[in-house]
Design an enzyme around this catalytic site. Structure first.
Site: not given
Ligand SMILES: Cc1cc2nc3c(=O)[nH]c(=O)nc-3n(C[C@H](O)[C@H](O)[C@H](O)COP(=O)(O)OP(=O)(O)OC[C@H]3O[C@@H](n4cnc5c(N)ncnc54)[C@H](O)[C@@H]3O)c2cc1C
Ligand code: SF4
Ligand code: SF4
Ligand code: FES
Lengths: 248, 647
Positions: B236, B297
């Site tokens: 992330h 991401r």
């Protein structure tokens, strides 16, 4: 030179054995919380005197204060261990299991009672099925602000720990569960099932056991307006009773 | 009726969705979870859940959602299940709304939607900033409703440790351990659903919950369930460094206008508010003008990591960049992002409404998982009510949710996981009901149940008795540090080989570790030996598969084998484009394959094989988030097709 954190933990080896206190000194790190203290202890499980002991057992999951698992009594206050920052705690840091639920081991307690009570009061929306029935009922965004708040309740038990009416010898369902009754009463579909739900809410261990001591609202980490909610639920009950009487 | 009992391991979104659907279809369910199901890891999800409901008049559609998902996953996902998921998504969101999820609303009272990474549409439904918690609670309530009717039995605070397979290799039950009394018990059932979430803890401090050991996955894998795409794990981009966990600031912070920047000048030591706008480097916006801060991401993570490690532009020279929301009004931020900004303030003691947050990428999610299969209809969608949907290679064993490998290919789009968990759960409910209807298997014999239970008791006794000098929690920390350093943001073959050696070392040390606690009640340490063994087993699969895959695909970034696109200024006629596309096609030929890791009890490392990816709906093409190159690709393919037609 290296700073340490003094920790006192109320331990208990099994559900039936007696509780005792143990003391630890943990090397300080920046940004520590109570969870990282406990993690440090298990990486080097020695008490303050240097004696090797079993690592401490506790419950945790999210570490973000959204699951409720790590609730314990920290320096006399019931709260989540994952948001208890060491820098903001007085030392020695005193950790105890919650007192209103049976201890399983050390800081871990059994909170099954909360979930049983949710079952008791029909804390759900009764839908016709899980197939595609199109969009749900429209809802006022203002109501959503209220229901979202209620729905943030993570069944942590803080409100029950501080409630004078919630004891191990009675069966009061507690503020959180009353809040959930209110939540489902507010849902357009849930409202249709309100009478059955309120029957349970006014049954044994129900809302009448609340002494309005207002401790719960101060303890709730999610700032759920519990007392206001209990009031609103009272109004629901009165209204339903009046309507019921009119129908007769 | 016990022959109609299905055993669902895991009470996150996936497990609970499967349970309620199975109950609706007339089955009885036993649910097992390491914590009360309401405390499952799914509560952590903040940002939202995707479905192309198209209430914003943007012309969004399930097909566009499908295309975004497949492209986002770099074409590594089998397409039929993804297509079916995207088509079902609007109905799933409507169902969750009917179940009482407190989704945010528009002024007209409809569901509100926001934008998330990897798409140009408002497709993400959300409930404040704790969408996962809200979805989980609604499913939990439905399951409680079935529990009250006597259709569900819950075994919370129990850990699944072993599948029970009959002589034909079909699942007929499980063994699980009560984590309070430490007792083992066998449970018979005609099907076993593994909905046990991701295996994040092998990477040490991550955004995952403290129960994400992946131990259930490891147990099933050791008994022969295949593991798909282990090397595909997601980072992330916006993690908050912490002492016990890397919390994250949801992608929705970028969706709501959050801007990522670093000081433009290396070594700039000024506090953020003394750096004038011209000297702030909004590197994502400058490098990806079309998507800006909302690039997928993997791209965001790599850019953030590299701008710190390679370009040396991190704040104060550290591994951190700014995520800035301070240009938004406090009222707006409170309403849209209240809960997640709270998290930052709670754990860092700084108000992100006033001061930009500091962030750095963190391990977050596993696209890989237990290998789940499917059956299609003539249109290339999931065949409804097929018992094969979500079934693993072992008959009667199903995998759903983050524990399966199926929906996200090489990279998951934000807010797609919650959808895939619930969708796979619902599908699986139908699969097991279909299996129950057709199944002629005899229920497990009690002697088998006893034998398998004994097996687990004996194994645990051995662990309990372990008394070596090593501390398993220390080994775990070292494993996590090593995995994060060498197998996360960028992968290099020499480092991966080194990592293999380190993991073998951890394994050897684990044999010399102590259980630390001899108690027969709430013993977290002895079971941790088993959990750590599971992490090491799965880490080997991740690292071995990463070492073999010599390319860059989605979250798997191996710079030595990169095939970078020509810069967006390169004219269409430039041969650089042709060279790039030729290499792309060659790479696709070699590597557009699902990795399948199989456990071989006679070897210390997994056997790795490859399976063709089902790309029947959409042909692979290079990912292009710069907005240029689309034309170049079309030209290249037209030419190629013309040449093929000639030949
Ligand atoms: C911080 C964070 C934010 C996220 N935000 C989003 C988002 O906005 N949108 C999105 O789509 N996705 C998001 N995700 C991803 C998403 O939350 C997860 O992928 C998803 O919730 C996984 O759900 P699950 O049902 O597969 O498993 P989980 O919720 O992880 O549940 C696993 C269950 O299995 C049980 N279990 C595991 N092992 C055993 C065992 N051995 N025995 C018995 N029980 C066992 C556990 O107790 C638990 O009940 C986020 C993830 C994180 C970490
Ligand atoms: S108001 Fe008082 S008695 Fe009532 S639930 Fe709250 S703490 Fe308990
Ligand atoms: S109402 Fe608040 S204190 Fe009580 S269980 Fe829910 S979150 Fe915890
Ligand atoms: S671990 Fe979930 S609230 Fe602390």
């Amino acid at each position: 030179m290296s700073k340490t954190v003094e920790v006192r933990i109320k331990r208990q080896d099994s559900p039936k054995s007696p509780a005792y206190w143990a003391e630890f000194a943990v090397a300080y790190e920046e940004g520590m919380n109570v969870i990282s203290l406990l993690q440090a202890i298990r990486r080097d499980p020695k008490d303050k005197s240097g004696k090797t002991v079993a690592p401490v057992t506790w419950e945790s999951s999210c570490l973000e204060e959204v699951c409720g698992a790590c609730t314990m009594v920290i320096n006399g206050q019931v709260r989540q261990a994952c948001t208890a920052l060491v820098d903001k705690l007085e030392q020695p840091v005193k950790l105890e299991p919650m007192s209103k639920f049976p201890v399983e081991r050390d800081l871990r307690v059994n909170r099954q009672r909360i979930f049983d009570n949710l079952k008791k009061i029909n804390a759900w929306v009764e839908v016709d099925g899980y197939h595609d029935l199109g969009p749900g009922p429209r809802q006022n965004p203002d109501d959503q602000t209220t229901t979202y708040k209620l729905s943030e309740c993570m069944s942590c038990g803080c409100c029950m720990e501080v409630c004078p009416q919630f004891t191990d010898i009675n069966d009061f369902i507690g503020a959180a569960v009353l809040g959930q009754a209110r939540l489902f009463n507010m849902h357009p579909t849930g409202a249709m099932q309100m009478p059955a739900r309120l029957d349970k809410v006014t049954g044994p261990g129900g809302i009448q056991d609340c002494g309005l001591a207002q401790q719960c609202v101060k303890a709730c980490p999610k700032h759920i307006p519990l007392v206001e909610t209990i009031g609103a639920l009272q109004r629901d009950i009165t209204l339903t009773q009046v309507l019921g009487a009119l129908k007769k | 009726m016990s022959d109609k009992r299905v055993l669902i391991v895991g009470g996150g979104l996936a497990g609970l969705a499967a349970a309620m659907k199975a109950c609706e279809l007339g089955l009885e369910v036993d649910i097992f979870s390491m914590v009360h199901v309401k405390r499952s890891h799914s509560v952590c999800a903040q940002g939202g859940i995707n479905g192309a409901v198209n209430t914003k008049g943007e012309g969004d559609s399930p097909y566009i959602h499908f295309v975004d998902t497949i492209k986002g996953g770099d074409f590594l996902a089998d397409q039929p299940p993804v297509l079916s998921m995207c088509e079902a998504a609007p109905a799933v969101i409507n169902m969750m709304d009917r179940l009482g999820v407190t989704f945010n609303r528009t002024p007209e009272g409809l569901l509100d939607f926001r934008r998330f990474g990897g798409t140009l549409h408002h497709r993400t439904a959300f409930a404040g900033a704790s969408t996962g918690q809200q979805l989980l609670y609604s499913l939990d309530e439905q399951v409680r409703r079935w529990e009250a009717e006597g259709k569900v039995r819950k075994f919370e605070n129990w850990e699944f440790t072993r599948l029970i397979l009959d002589k034909d290799g079909k699942a007929v039950g499980i063994v699980a351990q009560d984590l309070s009394t430490m007792e083992f018990k066998s449970f018979p059932g005609f099907a076993v659903v593994l909905a046990t979430g991701g295996p994040g803890l092998m990477f040490g401090k991550t955004t995952n919950s403290t129960i994400n050991f992946g131990s259930a996955t490891a147990a099933a894998y050791k008994q022969g369930v295949w593991y798909g795409n282990p090397e595909m794990v997601q980072i992330h981009p916006t993690g908050i460094p912490g002492s016990d966990k890397l919390r994250l600031i949801s992608e929705s912070a970028r969706g709501e206008g959050g801007r990522v920047w670093v000081p433009r000048n290396k070594g700039d030591k000024r506090p953020w508010n003394e750096i004038p706008p011209a000297e702030r480097y909004y590197f994502l916006e400058e490098r990806y003008p079309l998507y800006g801060n909302l690039v997928p991401r993997d791209i965001a993570s790599r850019e953030i990591a590299l701008i710190c490690t390679k370009e040396g532009l991190g704040i104060g020279g550290r591994n951190a960049v700014y995520l800035d929301l301070t240009h938004r009004s406090e009222e707006y931020l409170l309403k849209k992002l209240g809960a997640i900004l709270d998290i930052y303030e709670k754990f860092r003691g700084v108000d992100p409404k006033k001061v930009p947050m500091e962030i750095y990428p963190a391990y977050h999610y596993s696209m890989g998982g237990l290998y789940a299969g499917y059956e299609t209809d003539e249109t290339g969608r999931l065949l409804k009510n097929s018992p094969a949907n979500q079934m693993t290679n072992i008959p009667g064993v199903y995998a759903i949710g983050e524990a399966d490998h199926q929906y996200h290919g090489a990279n998951r789009l934000g807010a797609n996981s919650l959808m895939s968990c619930i969708f796979a759960g619902l599908v699986c409910g139908e699969s097991v009901a279909a299996l129950a209807a057709n199944s002629k298997t005899a229920p497990a014999e009690s002697s088998l149940l006893e034998k398998e239970c004994k097996h687990e008791e004996e194994a645990y006794k051995k662990l309990l008795a372990q008394d070596g000098p090593e501390n398993p929690f220390v080994i775990h920390k070292e494993l996590g540090d090593a995995m994060s350093a060498f197998c996360l943001i960028e992968r290099h073959n020499d480092e991966l080989k080194q990592l293999q050696g380190m993991i073998d070392g951890f394994e050897a040390r684990l044999k010399k570790a102590s259980s630390l606690d001899k108690s027969g009640s709430g013993n977290m340490s002895a079971v941790f030996l088993r959990q750590l063994d599971g992490m090491i087993t799965m880490a080997k699969a991740v690292v071995d598969a990463a070492l073999l895959r010599d390319e860059c695909r989605g979250a798997h970034s191996k710079p030595a084998f990169d095939n970078p696109a020509p810069s967006k200024e390169t004219p269409i006629e430039d041969p650089a484009w042709t060279a790039y596309y030729e290499k792309f096609l060659a790479q696709t030929q070699t590597w557009l394959k699902t990795t399948v890791a199989k456990h071989d009890p006679s070897k210390s490392h997994p056997t790795i094989e490859y399976k063709e990816v089902d790309t029947r709906h959409l042909s692979p093409e290079p990912r292009d988030y710069t907005g240029v190159g689309k034309k170049a690709w079309k030209k290249f393919m037209d030419k190629r097709k013309a040449a093929e037609a000639k030949a």
